[in-house]
Write a protein that holds these residues in place. Structure first.
Motif, PDB file in Angstrom:
ATOM      1  N   THR A 180     -32.758   5.688  12.638  1.00  0.00           N
ATOM      2  CA  THR A 180     -33.120   4.962  11.193  1.00  0.00           C
ATOM      3  C   THR A 180     -34.496   4.729  11.132  1.00  0.00           C
ATOM      4  OG1 THR A 180     -30.944   3.969  11.576  1.00  0.00           O
ATOM      5  CG2 THR A 180     -32.469   2.492  10.348  1.00  0.00           C
ATOM      6  N   GLU A 181     -35.227   4.234  12.349  1.00  0.00           N
ATOM      7  CA  GLU A 181     -36.468   3.841  12.444  1.00  0.00           C
ATOM      8  C   GLU A 181     -37.493   4.895  11.831  1.00  0.00           C
ATOM      9  OE1 GLU A 181     -36.997   2.377  16.535  1.00  0.00           O
ATOM     10  OE2 GLU A 181     -35.548   1.001  16.164  1.00  0.00           O
ATOM     11  N   HIS A 182     -37.105   6.055  12.416  1.00  0.00           N
ATOM     12  CA  HIS A 182     -37.794   7.229  12.016  1.00  0.00           C
ATOM     13  C   HIS A 182     -37.637   7.686  10.646  1.00  0.00           C
ATOM     14  CE1 HIS A 182     -38.407   9.509  16.182  1.00  0.00           C
ATOM     15  NE2 HIS A 182     -38.945   8.626  15.918  1.00  0.00           N
ATOM     16  N   ASP A 183     -36.629   7.317  10.087  1.00  0.00           N
ATOM     17  CA  ASP A 183     -36.264   7.328   8.420  1.00  0.00           C
ATOM     18  C   ASP A 183     -37.227   6.491   7.638  1.00  0.00           C
ATOM     19  OD1 ASP A 183     -34.857   8.712   6.258  1.00  0.00           O
ATOM     20  OD2 ASP A 183     -34.092   6.398   5.969  1.00  0.00           O
ATOM     21  N   ALA A 197     -46.901   2.684   6.028  1.00  0.00           N
ATOM     22  CA  ALA A 197     -46.786   3.371   7.187  1.00  0.00           C
ATOM     23  C   ALA A 197     -47.103   2.578   8.575  1.00  0.00           C
ATOM     24  CB  ALA A 197     -47.760   4.714   7.275  1.00  0.00           C
ATOM     25  N   HIS A 198     -48.194   1.905   8.346  1.00  0.00           N
ATOM     26  CA  HIS A 198     -48.327   1.091   9.478  1.00  0.00           C
ATOM     27  C   HIS A 198     -47.258   0.240   9.941  1.00  0.00           C
ATOM     28  CE1 HIS A 198     -53.025   1.093   9.369  1.00  0.00           C
ATOM     29  NE2 HIS A 198     -52.608   2.396   9.311  1.00  0.00           N
ATOM     30  N   LYS A 199     -46.658  -0.539   9.064  1.00  0.00           N
ATOM     31  CA  LYS A 199     -45.521  -1.358   9.287  1.00  0.00           C
ATOM     32  C   LYS A 199     -44.435  -0.748   9.710  1.00  0.00           C
ATOM     33  CE  LYS A 199     -42.454  -4.534   6.675  1.00  0.00           C
ATOM     34  NZ  LYS A 199     -42.176  -5.271   5.628  1.00  0.00           N
ATOM     35  N   ALA A 200     -44.210   0.403   9.376  1.00  0.00           N
ATOM     36  CA  ALA A 200     -42.819   1.454   9.824  1.00  0.00           C
ATOM     37  C   ALA A 200     -43.313   1.665  11.404  1.00  0.00           C
ATOM     38  CB  ALA A 200     -42.429   2.524   9.047  1.00  0.00           C
ATOM     39  N   ILE A 201     -44.446   2.298  11.363  1.00  0.00           N
ATOM     40  CA  ILE A 201     -44.721   2.560  12.841  1.00  0.00           C
ATOM     41  C   ILE A 201     -44.756   1.403  13.846  1.00  0.00           C
ATOM     42  CG2 ILE A 201     -46.723   3.451  14.251  1.00  0.00           C
ATOM     43  CD1 ILE A 201     -47.609   5.106  11.818  1.00  0.00           C
ATOM     44  N   ASN A 202     -45.240   0.314  13.486  1.00  0.00           N
ATOM     45  CA  ASN A 202     -45.437  -0.820  14.240  1.00  0.00           C
ATOM     46  C   ASN A 202     -44.011  -1.229  14.638  1.00  0.00           C
ATOM     47  OD1 ASN A 202     -48.263  -0.951  14.385  1.00  0.00           O
ATOM     48  ND2 ASN A 202     -48.289  -2.438  12.793  1.00  0.00           N
ATOM     49  N   ALA A 203     -42.928  -1.390  13.655  1.00  0.00           N
ATOM     50  CA  ALA A 203     -41.525  -1.890  13.924  1.00  0.00           C
ATOM     51  C   ALA A 203     -40.884  -0.909  15.003  1.00  0.00           C
ATOM     52  CB  ALA A 203     -40.757  -1.847  12.601  1.00  0.00           C
ATOM     53  N   GLU A 206     -42.415  -1.251  18.325  1.00  0.00           N
ATOM     54  CA  GLU A 206     -42.077  -2.675  19.051  1.00  0.00           C
ATOM     55  C   GLU A 206     -40.624  -2.661  19.464  1.00  0.00           C
ATOM     56  OE1 GLU A 206     -42.733  -5.473  15.801  1.00  0.00           O
ATOM     57  OE2 GLU A 206     -44.927  -5.127  15.950  1.00  0.00           O
ATOM     58  N   LYS A 207     -39.890  -2.044  18.570  1.00  0.00           N
ATOM     59  CA  LYS A 207     -38.398  -2.049  18.971  1.00  0.00           C
ATOM     60  C   LYS A 207     -38.354  -1.013  20.424  1.00  0.00           C
ATOM     61  CE  LYS A 207     -36.435  -3.027  14.592  1.00  0.00           C
ATOM     62  NZ  LYS A 207     -35.658  -2.771  13.417  1.00  0.00           N
ATOM     63  N   THR A 208     -38.921   0.090  20.270  1.00  0.00           N
ATOM     64  CA  THR A 208     -39.124   1.218  21.414  1.00  0.00           C
ATOM     65  C   THR A 208     -39.275   0.374  22.672  1.00  0.00           C
ATOM     66  OG1 THR A 208     -39.422   3.131  19.886  1.00  0.00           O
ATOM     67  CG2 THR A 208     -40.014   3.083  22.406  1.00  0.00           C
ATOM     68  N   LEU A 209     -40.690  -0.241  22.861  1.00  0.00           N
ATOM     69  CA  LEU A 209     -41.269  -0.976  23.785  1.00  0.00           C
ATOM     70  C   LEU A 209     -40.092  -2.128  24.232  1.00  0.00           C
ATOM     71  CD1 LEU A 209     -43.199  -1.976  25.850  1.00  0.00           C
ATOM     72  CD2 LEU A 209     -44.218  -3.598  23.921  1.00  0.00           C
TER      73      LEU A 209
END
Length: 215
Positions: A180-183, A197-203, A206-209
């Motif tokens: 879902t995050e990759h999408d 793109a920055h917002k999606a990458i950061n989100a 952050e969830k991965t961390l």
């Protein structure tokens, strides 16, 4: 006729095996690497294995202990945070400088489709999923057109795979969340809007961390 594999030096073969098989395995953390076992598996003497261990030690991937050999220390929470921070810097820069958002998104979408197929495959392993995860993000970084940036990101491979597999093995539901995050990242890259793109990458990072620290 000499094959490409035979032309590679013993050190190169040992180094490749240690990187892709040994150091990417979460169970190796806290363990000493058995030089003879590696030499036997690769089909070389112990000397090139020792040379490979010296290289990996210089890269901070393991510690050489006198009379005992190569020790793989567990990644600390601080190191994991630093890893994710560095990923963020590189991936956001790539999103800013990629040549074609539409073309890049198309390739990333293809990798994401493979990941989604693995979510439904109960026989798939965390390593299978994480290998595609790395490919997904590497596509984005490579799209920036900087060989130095790509090599730097690829240099994080062993650490990324090791912590990623550990997190997925601890929480299988994470696979669906990652897709879902990759999408969201694919859609943002396709839009050509760096801020999105920055917002999606950061989100995603952050969830991965959070998932990594709770594994």
């Amino acid at each position: 006729m000499t094959t490409g594999e035979e032309r590679r030096s013993g050190r190169e073969r040992a180094l490749d095996y240690l990187r892709t098989v040994v150091l990417s395995d979460p169970t190796v953390e806290g363990q000493f690497i058995n030089e003879q076992a590696i030499a036997t598996e690769v089909g070389v003497s112990r000397t090139p294995v020792r040379e490979a261990l010296l290289i990996l030690s210089s890269e901070g991937l393991l510690q050489l202990v006198p009379q005992k050999g190569g020790y793989v220390p567990p990644l600390s929470s601080r190191e994991i945070r630093e890893l994710m921070q560095l990923r963020g810097v590189i991936e956001r820069h790539a999103a800013d400088t990629l040549k074609s958002g539409a073309e890049t998104a198309e390739v990333m979408q293809a990798v994401l489709d493979e990941q989604r197929a693995l979510v439904a495959d109960v026989a798939s392993t965390g390593r299978d999923f994480i290998d595609l995860d790395r490919k997904f993000h590497q596509v984005l970084v490579d799209a920036a057109g900087s060989s130095l940036l790509s090599r730097t990101y690829d240099g994080l491979r062993e650490r990324q795979v090791r912590v990623g597999v550990a997190a997925l093995d601890a929480e299988r539901e994470r696979r669906s969340s990652v897709c879902t995050e990759h999408d969201a990242i694919v859609k943002a890259v396709r839009s050509g809007k760096a801020a999105a793109a920055h917002k999606a990458i950061n989100a995603h990072l952050e969830k991965t961390l959070a998932a990594l620290l709770s594994a």
